[in-house]
Design a protein around this motif. Structure first.
Motif, PDB file in Angstrom:
ATOM      1  N   GLY A  32       0.819  -1.210   0.000  1.00 20.46           N
ATOM      2  CA  GLY A  32       0.000   0.000   0.000  1.00 20.46           C
ATOM      3  C   GLY A  32       0.850   1.255   0.000  1.00 20.46           C
ATOM      4  N   ARG A  33       1.944   1.227   0.747  1.00 18.31           N
ATOM      5  CA  ARG A  33       2.865   2.373   0.758  1.00 18.31           C
ATOM      6  C   ARG A  33       3.522   2.539  -0.615  1.00 18.31           C
ATOM      7  N   MET A  34       3.873   1.417  -1.226  1.00 19.37           N
ATOM      8  CA  MET A  34       4.479   1.464  -2.560  1.00 19.37           C
ATOM      9  C   MET A  34       3.485   1.980  -3.590  1.00 19.37           C
ATOM     10  N   GLN A  35       2.226   1.563  -3.494  1.00 19.25           N
ATOM     11  CA  GLN A  35       1.198   2.060  -4.415  1.00 19.25           C
ATOM     12  C   GLN A  35       1.088   3.578  -4.306  1.00 19.25           C
ATOM     13  N   ALA A  36       1.071   4.087  -3.075  1.00 18.69           N
ATOM     14  CA  ALA A  36       0.972   5.532  -2.864  1.00 18.69           C
ATOM     15  C   ALA A  36       2.210   6.240  -3.408  1.00 18.69           C
ATOM     16  N   LYS A  37       3.376   5.669  -3.181  1.00 21.44           N
ATOM     17  CA  LYS A  37       4.630   6.261  -3.685  1.00 21.44           C
ATOM     18  C   LYS A  37       4.601   6.319  -5.207  1.00 21.44           C
ATOM     19  N   GLN A  38       4.170   5.237  -5.853  1.00 24.72           N
ATOM     20  CA  GLN A  38       4.091   5.215  -7.319  1.00 24.72           C
ATOM     21  C   GLN A  38       3.106   6.256  -7.835  1.00 24.72           C
ATOM     22  N   LEU A  39       1.967   6.392  -7.165  1.00 22.06           N
ATOM     23  CA  LEU A  39       0.987   7.399  -7.578  1.00 22.06           C
ATOM     24  C   LEU A  39       1.536   8.804  -7.352  1.00 22.06           C
ATOM     25  N   SER A  40       2.288   9.011  -6.278  1.00 24.22           N
ATOM     26  CA  SER A  40       2.833  10.348  -5.982  1.00 24.22           C
ATOM     27  C   SER A  40       3.708  10.865  -7.116  1.00 24.22           C
ATOM     28  N   GLU A  41       4.330   9.960  -7.829  1.00 27.88           N
ATOM     29  CA  GLU A  41       5.211  10.345  -8.936  1.00 27.88           C
ATOM     30  C   GLU A  41       4.435  10.795 -10.170  1.00 27.88           C
ATOM     31  N   LYS A  42       3.117  10.534 -10.191  1.00 23.26           N
ATOM     32  CA  LYS A  42       2.270  10.893 -11.336  1.00 23.26           C
ATOM     33  C   LYS A  42       1.178  11.890 -10.958  1.00 23.26           C
ATOM     34  N   MET A  43       1.211  12.387  -9.723  1.00 19.01           N
ATOM     35  CA  MET A  43       0.125  13.251  -9.253  1.00 19.01           C
ATOM     36  C   MET A  43       0.095  14.581 -10.004  1.00 19.01           C
ATOM     37  N   PRO A  44      -1.105  15.025 -10.357  1.00 19.56           N
ATOM     38  CA  PRO A  44      -1.244  16.360 -10.936  1.00 19.56           C
ATOM     39  C   PRO A  44      -1.047  17.420  -9.845  1.00 19.56           C
ATOM     40  N   PHE A  45      -0.990  18.679 -10.245  1.00 19.56           N
ATOM     41  CA  PHE A  45      -0.874  19.768  -9.279  1.00 19.56           C
ATOM     42  C   PHE A  45      -2.115  19.800  -8.391  1.00 19.56           C
ATOM     43  N   ILE A  46      -1.893  19.926  -7.097  1.00 22.39           N
ATOM     44  CA  ILE A  46      -2.980  19.959  -6.115  1.00 22.39           C
ATOM     45  C   ILE A  46      -2.830  21.202  -5.236  1.00 22.39           C
ATOM     46  N   ASP A  47      -3.940  21.930  -5.040  1.00 22.87           N
ATOM     47  CA  ASP A  47      -3.929  23.094  -4.149  1.00 22.87           C
ATOM     48  C   ASP A  47      -4.237  22.710  -2.708  1.00 22.87           C
ATOM     49  N   ARG A  48      -5.198  21.791  -2.545  1.00 16.84           N
ATOM     50  CA  ARG A  48      -5.654  21.421  -1.197  1.00 16.84           C
ATOM     51  C   ARG A  48      -5.888  19.923  -1.109  1.00 16.84           C
ATOM     52  N   VAL A  49      -5.734  19.400   0.115  1.00 23.54           N
ATOM     53  CA  VAL A  49      -5.985  17.983   0.359  1.00 23.54           C
ATOM     54  C   VAL A  49      -6.921  17.847   1.550  1.00 23.54           C
ATOM     55  N   LEU A  50      -7.993  17.085   1.355  1.00 26.24           N
ATOM     56  CA  LEU A  50      -8.907  16.721   2.429  1.00 26.24           C
ATOM     57  C   LEU A  50      -8.815  15.206   2.566  1.00 26.24           C
ATOM     58  N   CYS A  51      -8.773  14.736   3.805  1.00 26.02           N
ATOM     59  CA  CYS A  51      -8.475  13.331   4.033  1.00 26.02           C
ATOM     60  C   CYS A  51      -9.341  12.741   5.142  1.00 26.02           C
ATOM     61  N   SER A  52      -9.719  11.500   4.955  1.00 29.03           N
ATOM     62  CA  SER A  52     -10.388  10.732   6.000  1.00 29.03           C
ATOM     63  C   SER A  52      -9.499  10.698   7.249  1.00 29.03           C
ATOM     64  N   PRO A  53     -10.104  10.635   8.436  1.00 33.62           N
ATOM     65  CA  PRO A  53      -9.299  10.555   9.664  1.00 33.62           C
ATOM     66  C   PRO A  53      -8.666   9.186   9.912  1.00 33.62           C
ATOM     67  N   LEU A  54      -9.026   8.168   9.123  1.00 31.07           N
ATOM     68  CA  LEU A  54      -8.492   6.826   9.362  1.00 31.07           C
ATOM     69  C   LEU A  54      -7.046   6.721   8.875  1.00 31.07           C
ATOM     70  N   GLN A  55      -6.223   5.980   9.621  1.00 33.09           N
ATOM     71  CA  GLN A  55      -4.786   5.970   9.363  1.00 33.09           C
ATOM     72  C   GLN A  55      -4.403   5.489   7.967  1.00 33.09           C
ATOM     73  N   ARG A  56      -5.151   4.576   7.387  1.00 34.31           N
ATOM     74  CA  ARG A  56      -4.790   4.105   6.049  1.00 34.31           C
ATOM     75  C   ARG A  56      -4.914   5.223   5.017  1.00 34.31           C
ATOM     76  N   ALA A  57      -5.881   6.099   5.192  1.00 36.67           N
ATOM     77  CA  ALA A  57      -6.036   7.253   4.298  1.00 36.67           C
ATOM     78  C   ALA A  57      -5.027   8.346   4.642  1.00 36.67           C
ATOM     79  N   ARG A  58      -4.830   8.602   5.922  1.00 34.20           N
ATOM     80  CA  ARG A  58      -3.867   9.644   6.336  1.00 34.20           C
ATOM     81  C   ARG A  58      -2.462   9.324   5.840  1.00 34.20           C
ATOM     82  N   GLU A  59      -2.054   8.066   5.978  1.00 36.68           N
ATOM     83  CA  GLU A  59      -0.719   7.700   5.525  1.00 36.68           C
ATOM     84  C   GLU A  59      -0.611   7.801   4.005  1.00 36.68           C
ATOM     85  N   THR A  60      -1.645   7.394   3.298  1.00 36.13           N
ATOM     86  CA  THR A  60      -1.650   7.538   1.840  1.00 36.13           C
ATOM     87  C   THR A  60      -1.513   9.009   1.458  1.00 36.13           C
ATOM     88  N   ALA A  61      -2.286   9.879   2.101  1.00 34.68           N
ATOM     89  CA  ALA A  61      -2.219  11.318   1.809  1.00 34.68           C
ATOM     90  C   ALA A  61      -0.827  11.872   2.080  1.00 34.68           C
TER      91      ALA A  61
END
Length: 174
Positions: A32-61
């Motif tokens: 899951g951490r690797m999936q997030a890392k791979q996606l981070s390399e392709k992320m478009p420009f983001i102004d703001r991030v809103l995230c679920s309070p659960l740790q799996r979402a927080r860590e992904t964010a």
């Protein structure tokens, strides 16, 4: 507003095929951490991030933003509460039956309609801003299913089967 929505990376209960809802705060796996890392390399420009309070979402964010954007915890993005089914096998017959009834509560949990009310409220607020920002929502599978219904009609059978992959990024215009 450009709205990006992503499901968290693979979590421990995803691997175990367990029902993982809003009261189950389980961590990401190394995959899951690797999936997030791979996606981070392709992320478009983001102004703001809103995230679920659960740790799996927080860590992904956190992995996706690489510390460059402040992450705002948004309780309305918490996964649907599957009640007494949380922790059981995803193939549990009673769970699958209950999942087909979006107007009915999961025993001890919430209905899909209740989940939609809180998520739609958030989306309505974002839409009312009339902003040109790019906003990323980091959330969960059932929340992404609800978000998809905000933007398009979805027959009940499709709603029942809609299940985005871990770290799937979807783009909407709000």
């Amino acid at each position: 507003m450009i709205l990006y929505v992503v499901r968290h990376g693979e979590a421990t209960w995803n691997v175990l095929n367990k029902i993982c809802g809003g009261r189950s705060d389980v961590p990401l796996t190394d995959k899951g951490r690797m999936q997030a890392k791979q996606l981070s390399e392709k992320m478009p420009f983001i102004d703001r991030v809103l995230c679920s309070p659960l740790q799996r979402a927080r860590e992904t964010a956190s992995i996706l933003t690489q510390g460059k954007i402040v992450i705002r915890i948004e309780p309305r993005l918490r996964e649907q509460d599957f009640g007494d089914f949380e922790g059981m096998d995803r193939g549990t017959e009673a769970f699958l039956k209950a999942k087909k009834e979006p107007a009915c509560h999961f025993p001890g949990g919430e209905s899909s309609f209740q989940t939609a009310a809180r998520v739609y409220g958030l989306l309505d607020e974002l839409k009312a801003e009339k902003s040109d920002d790019s906003v990323l929502l980091v959330c969960h599978g059932a929340i992404m299913r609800i978000i998809e219904t905000y933007f398009r009609d979805m027959p009940l059978d499709e709603f029942y089967h809609y299940s985005p992959e871990n770290c799937k990024l979807v783009r909407y215009i709000l």
